[in-house]
Design a protein around this motif. Structure first.
Motif, mmCIF file in Angstrom:
data_model
loop_
_atom_site.group_PDB
_atom_site.id
_atom_site.type_symbol
_atom_site.label_atom_id
_atom_site.label_comp_id
_atom_site.label_asym_id
_atom_site.label_seq_id
_atom_site.Cartn_x
_atom_site.Cartn_y
_atom_site.Cartn_z
ATOM 1 N N ARG A 9 0.098 -1.079 0.143
ATOM 2 C CA ARG A 9 -0.077 -0.213 -0.038
ATOM 3 C C ARG A 9 0.867 1.311 0.074
ATOM 4 O O ARG A 9 0.878 2.030 -0.933
ATOM 5 C CB ARG A 9 -0.341 -0.111 1.489
ATOM 6 C CG ARG A 9 -2.099 -0.853 1.488
ATOM 7 C CD ARG A 9 -3.085 -0.877 2.278
ATOM 8 N NE ARG A 9 -3.947 -1.867 2.024
ATOM 9 C CZ ARG A 9 -4.186 -2.640 3.141
ATOM 10 N NH1 ARG A 9 -3.672 -2.510 3.736
ATOM 11 N NH2 ARG A 9 -5.198 -3.570 2.787
ATOM 12 N N HIS A 10 1.482 1.491 0.505
ATOM 13 C CA HIS A 10 3.003 2.348 0.691
ATOM 14 C C HIS A 10 3.321 2.904 -0.711
ATOM 15 O O HIS A 10 3.508 3.825 -0.919
ATOM 16 C CB HIS A 10 3.567 2.342 1.692
ATOM 17 C CG HIS A 10 4.706 0.944 1.935
ATOM 18 N ND1 HIS A 10 6.015 1.256 0.969
ATOM 19 C CD2 HIS A 10 4.879 -0.208 2.058
ATOM 20 C CE1 HIS A 10 6.621 0.058 0.800
ATOM 21 N NE2 HIS A 10 6.023 -0.702 1.594
ATOM 22 N N LEU A 11 3.648 2.119 -1.591
ATOM 23 C CA LEU A 11 3.884 1.951 -3.254
ATOM 24 C C LEU A 11 3.227 2.837 -3.916
ATOM 25 O O LEU A 11 3.311 3.367 -4.446
ATOM 26 C CB LEU A 11 4.810 1.097 -3.582
ATOM 27 C CG LEU A 11 5.934 0.452 -2.698
ATOM 28 C CD1 LEU A 11 6.696 -0.520 -3.591
ATOM 29 C CD2 LEU A 11 6.823 1.942 -2.560
ATOM 30 N N VAL A 15 2.720 6.128 -6.125
ATOM 31 C CA VAL A 15 2.658 6.876 -6.844
ATOM 32 C C VAL A 15 1.291 7.267 -7.176
ATOM 33 O O VAL A 15 1.071 8.379 -8.200
ATOM 34 C CB VAL A 15 1.758 4.913 -8.036
ATOM 35 C CG1 VAL A 15 1.799 5.377 -9.075
ATOM 36 C CG2 VAL A 15 2.913 4.274 -7.642
ATOM 37 N N LEU A 16 0.144 7.407 -6.226
ATOM 38 C CA LEU A 16 -1.353 8.112 -5.944
ATOM 39 C C LEU A 16 -0.881 9.709 -6.089
ATOM 40 O O LEU A 16 -1.606 10.250 -7.240
ATOM 41 C CB LEU A 16 -2.756 7.181 -5.950
ATOM 42 C CG LEU A 16 -3.379 5.489 -5.800
ATOM 43 C CD1 LEU A 16 -3.810 5.366 -5.317
ATOM 44 C CD2 LEU A 16 -3.543 5.797 -7.524
ATOM 45 N N ILE A 17 -0.419 9.469 -5.465
ATOM 46 C CA ILE A 17 -0.060 11.204 -4.939
ATOM 47 C C ILE A 17 0.910 11.742 -5.659
ATOM 48 O O ILE A 17 0.528 13.070 -6.342
ATOM 49 C CB ILE A 17 1.043 10.997 -3.585
ATOM 50 C CG1 ILE A 17 -0.266 10.700 -2.030
ATOM 51 C CG2 ILE A 17 1.314 12.540 -3.017
ATOM 52 C CD1 ILE A 17 1.199 10.800 -0.922
ATOM 53 N N ALA A 107 9.523 9.963 -8.865
ATOM 54 C CA ALA A 107 9.144 9.364 -7.886
ATOM 55 C C ALA A 107 8.185 8.024 -9.084
ATOM 56 O O ALA A 107 8.675 7.028 -8.321
ATOM 57 C CB ALA A 107 7.774 10.094 -6.992
ATOM 58 N N ILE A 108 7.415 8.167 -9.866
ATOM 59 C CA ILE A 108 6.985 7.323 -10.718
ATOM 60 C C ILE A 108 8.068 6.010 -11.000
ATOM 61 O O ILE A 108 7.976 5.314 -10.699
ATOM 62 C CB ILE A 108 5.530 7.326 -11.530
ATOM 63 C CG1 ILE A 108 4.329 8.506 -11.177
ATOM 64 C CG2 ILE A 108 5.108 6.556 -12.053
ATOM 65 C CD1 ILE A 108 3.813 9.218 -11.874
ATOM 66 N N TYR A 115 9.636 -1.875 -6.136
ATOM 67 C CA TYR A 115 8.727 -2.755 -6.019
ATOM 68 C C TYR A 115 8.970 -3.908 -6.687
ATOM 69 O O TYR A 115 9.056 -4.741 -6.259
ATOM 70 C CB TYR A 115 7.247 -1.919 -6.919
ATOM 71 C CG TYR A 115 6.090 -3.266 -7.358
ATOM 72 C CD1 TYR A 115 5.407 -4.298 -6.762
ATOM 73 C CD2 TYR A 115 6.032 -4.172 -9.126
ATOM 74 C CE1 TYR A 115 4.858 -4.964 -6.101
ATOM 75 C CE2 TYR A 115 4.920 -4.765 -8.583
ATOM 76 C CZ TYR A 115 4.156 -5.368 -7.370
ATOM 77 O OH TYR A 115 3.602 -6.182 -7.816
ATOM 78 N N GLY A 116 10.350 -3.890 -7.711
ATOM 79 C CA GLY A 116 10.577 -4.736 -7.976
ATOM 80 C C GLY A 116 11.330 -5.254 -7.567
ATOM 81 O O GLY A 116 12.034 -6.753 -6.552
#
Length: 132
Positions: A9-11, A15-17, A107-108, A115-116
């Motif tokens: 969820r933190h990743l 990305v959403l922010i 950031a994206i 994530y990888g």
């Protein structure tokens, strides 16, 4: 390489922010641009440093909480300072909208790397912001 599912969820939140900051900068009316660009920069300021820290140290026991927080703040300040210095050398100059855009895109990119690297660790060694 197999990616873990679901992503943490933190990743996802990072990305959403970043996407919200990009939307504030580029999809807002020009009359609100002077207000929304600094807000977008404030939203996205700490995220690249956090994601860079997660990319380098994806394990739970790699860093202590204080070390992770210090590294996050230091790398965020370094990214913002470096890109501010680069933007001042451009003809357009340093603008909060440009800096927010660059930090959001960074950031994206860092979220994909984090994530990888996070997925490659065994499940018990992965860093979670709020463990279950």
């Amino acid at each position: 390489m197999r990616l873990a599912w679901p992503p943490p969820r933190h990743l996802i939140a990072s990305v959403l922010i970043s996407a919200v900051a990009l939307a504030l900068v580029h999809l807002s009316p020009s009359s609100l641009q002077d207000i929304l660009s600094p807000i977008a920069l404030i939203l996205v300021f700490l995220i690249p440093g956090y994601l860079a820290t997660i990319s380098v140290f994806p394990g739970m026991n790699d860093l202590s909480g204080k070390g992770r927080a210090f590294l996050c703040l230091a790398s965020s300040a370094m990214f913002a300072g470096l890109f501010s210095l680069i933007l001042t050398a451009t003809p357009r100059g340093l603008q909060s909208a440009s800096l927010a855009t660059i930090l959001s895109l960074l950031a994206i990119f860092l979220a994909a790397i984090a994530y990888g690297r996070w997925s490659n660790l065994p499940r018990k060694r992965r860093f979670l912001l709020m463990p279950k």
